[in-house]
Design an enzyme around this catalytic site. Structure first.
Site, PDB file in Angstrom:
ATOM      1  N   ASN A 151     -22.422  29.645  -6.032  1.00  0.00           N
ATOM      2  CA  ASN A 151     -21.441  28.682  -5.541  1.00  0.00           C
ATOM      3  C   ASN A 151     -21.831  28.054  -4.207  1.00  0.00           C
ATOM      4  O   ASN A 151     -21.408  26.962  -3.885  1.00  0.00           O
ATOM      5  CB  ASN A 151     -20.073  29.349  -5.401  1.00  0.00           C
ATOM      6  CG  ASN A 151     -20.139  30.678  -4.683  1.00  0.00           C
ATOM      7  OD1 ASN A 151     -20.929  31.552  -5.035  1.00  0.00           O
ATOM      8  ND2 ASN A 151     -19.326  30.845  -3.666  1.00  0.00           N
ATOM      9  N   THR A 241       2.983  39.051 -19.333  1.00  0.00           N
ATOM     10  CA  THR A 241       3.378  37.918 -20.177  1.00  0.00           C
ATOM     11  C   THR A 241       2.425  36.744 -19.971  1.00  0.00           C
ATOM     12  O   THR A 241       2.157  36.347 -18.837  1.00  0.00           O
ATOM     13  CB  THR A 241       4.818  37.489 -19.828  1.00  0.00           C
ATOM     14  OG1 THR A 241       5.651  38.633 -19.999  1.00  0.00           O
ATOM     15  CG2 THR A 241       5.300  36.369 -20.726  1.00  0.00           C
ATOM     16  N   CYS A 332     -14.584  30.452   0.656  1.00  0.00           N
ATOM     17  CA  CYS A 332     -13.872  31.725   0.769  1.00  0.00           C
ATOM     18  C   CYS A 332     -14.182  32.420   2.082  1.00  0.00           C
ATOM     19  O   CYS A 332     -13.393  33.196   2.585  1.00  0.00           O
ATOM     20  CB  CYS A 332     -14.259  32.638  -0.393  1.00  0.00           C
ATOM     21  SG  CYS A 332     -14.182  31.796  -1.965  1.00  0.00           S
TER      22      CYS A 332
HETATM   23  N1  PMP Z   1     -17.094  33.394  -8.816  1.00  0.00           N
HETATM   24  C1  PMP Z   1     -17.626  32.311  -8.229  1.00  0.00           C
HETATM   25  C2  PMP Z   1     -19.104  32.072  -8.309  1.00  0.00           C
HETATM   26  C3  PMP Z   1     -16.806  31.408  -7.552  1.00  0.00           C
HETATM   27  O1  PMP Z   1     -17.331  30.329  -6.968  1.00  0.00           O
HETATM   28  C4  PMP Z   1     -15.414  31.648  -7.507  1.00  0.00           C
HETATM   29  C5  PMP Z   1     -14.466  30.714  -6.775  1.00  0.00           C
HETATM   30  N2  PMP Z   1     -14.721  30.575  -5.400  1.00  0.00           N
HETATM   31  C6  PMP Z   1     -14.903  32.802  -8.139  1.00  0.00           C
HETATM   32  C7  PMP Z   1     -15.780  33.641  -8.788  1.00  0.00           C
HETATM   33  C8  PMP Z   1     -13.449  33.127  -8.109  1.00  0.00           C
HETATM   34  O2  PMP Z   1     -12.722  32.344  -9.022  1.00  0.00           O
HETATM   35  P1  PMP Z   1     -11.147  32.126  -8.832  1.00  0.00           P
HETATM   36  O3  PMP Z   1     -10.979  31.193  -7.691  1.00  0.00           O
HETATM   37  O4  PMP Z   1     -10.700  31.551 -10.135  1.00  0.00           O
HETATM   38  O5  PMP Z   1     -10.552  33.451  -8.585  1.00  0.00           O
END
Ligand code: PMP
Length: 393
Positions: A151, A241, A332
């Protein structure tokens, strides 16, 4: 010129068709899919339909699809679910550049007595098959987790080569293979059957689907323990659910992403290449991280760059004021001043690892957007450099 959004790896806007379907499903009379009355049966049909469409788009069985709340939960379920059925000190091998939703569960499993080996990438962020396979050949190895595409820098992993390498190990010594394909879907070809993976994670909001929906594909016969209990939903692997409207919307997003992937790669890849060419000319000395722009093993939409003497956090804030949304390293981690673990693993210095700017493009990013973003970036970067020179003189 309106705002230019270049943070599609963090999340990408919901597609119009998906939003319309979601709204229609929310408007429809909704029951609990586990209820036996007509409203419940209708909701069940929506969930079943979503599962059917996702399975067909990904070339897997419907019973192999476990819906979750996102990529994070899918990754947690893959790691905890596979390893907690094993006895410590079974070994988990993962790429050092994995998303924190793989790395943090991995570290927790290590605290529980499991062995963990993180395999470093090359200087372009690529996890190399021989290094990973050497670690996985350890007789105690039970799970290998490697992301299909990163990412932060966009480097893609040779997942098919890993799958073939693991299949060559004797049956009783063959670890399970998990791939986090959250960033790869819709951008690079994703072929779970030919990759030979046992587990694969996806997230709907990275492909124009709704937030809060993810998927773990669990190939037939792969042993997995649930993390969330208290109901028989998702084959007992994920109680709770089902969010029928969101699942229907996510399924449409998956279908469209898979169908349009080749066109996405060509079109968005060309705009990204244009952006990079303009940026390299506008700010000499800028370095592109990850594989070369035209390499087949990179996300076509992701440009992680090191600008000379830049403080990306400041730059991102100024760009935002000018209407350009970008990110400093991974979204993140951007609330903290920690250097990026991805860039450190690639051999960058801590200073460089705090200094990357990520521009991630989406399906509607135009060449004009690219030009505007580069002009804004050059102006902003020069402004910050001039302010710093003034302070220093
Ligand atoms: N894996 C990767 C490589 C990501 O880029 C992300 C999102 N930042 C996630 C997992 C997590 O996904 P989500 O935001 O749907 O929890």
């Amino acid at each position: 010129m309106g705002p230019v959004y270049l943070d599609h790896n963090a999340t990408t806007p919901m597609r119009r068709e998906v939003r319309e379907l979601l709204a229609a499903e929310l408007d429809a009379l909704g029951g609990n899919p586990s209820s036996v009355h007509a409203a419940g049966r209708r909701a069940r049909a929506v969930v079943d339909g979503a599962r059917e469409r996702v399975a067909a788009a990904l070339g897997v069985g419907e019973e192999e699809c476990v819906f979750t709340s996102g990529g994070t939960e899918a990754n947690n379920l893959a790691l905890f679910g596979a390893l907690r059925l094993q006895a410590p000190p079974a070994l988990l091998v993962a790429g050092a550049t994995e998303h924190s939703s793989v790395l943090e569960p991995a570290r927790r499993l290590e605290l529980e007595g499991f062995a963990l080996r993180l395999v470093a990438p090359d200087s372009l962020g690529r996890i190399e098959a021989p290094a990973l396979l050497a670690a996985a050949a350890e007789p105690t190895c039970r799970l290998v987790s490697v992301m299909a595409a990163n990412n932060e820098v966009g480097s893609a992993a040779p997942v098919a080569e890993l799958g073939a390498g693991l299949r060559a190990l004797p049956g009783d010594r063959r670890p399970l293979l998990h791939t986090d394909a959250t960033q790869a879907l819709g951008r690079l070809p994703v072929d779970l059957a030919s990759w030979g993976v046992d587990l694969a994670s996806f997230s709907a909001h990275k492909i124009g689907g709704p937030l809060g929906v993810g998927l773990l594909v669990r190939r037939r016969g792969t042993p997995l323990a649930p993390m969330i209990m208290g109901g028989a939903q998702e084959g007992g692997l994920r109680a709770g659910t089902e969010n029928a409207p969101a699942l229907a919307a996510a399924a449409l997003a998956v279908e469209l992403a898979v169908r349009e992937q080749p066109a996405f790669r060509t079109r968005v890849g060309a705009v990204a290449a244009k952006l990079w060419a303009l940026l390299a000319e506008a700010i000499p000395g800028t370095r592109l991280l990850g594989p070369p722009i035209d390499a087949p093993d990179r996300l076509p939409n992701t440009l992680a760059v090191l600008l000379p003497d830049a403080r990306p956090r400041m730059l991102v804030a100024r760009l935002d004021l000018e209407g350009v949304a970008a990110s400093a390293g991974s979204a993140c981690a951007s609330g903290s001043i920690e250097p990026s673990h991805v860039l450190l693993a690639m051999g960058c210095s801590p200073e460089q690892a705090r200094g990357a700017l990520r521009l991630s493009l989406g399906r509607e990013t135009s060449p004009q957007d690219a030009r505007h973003a580069v002009e804004t970036l050059r102006r902003t970067w020069r402004g910050l450099a001039a302010a710093r020179d003034d302070r220093e003189n």
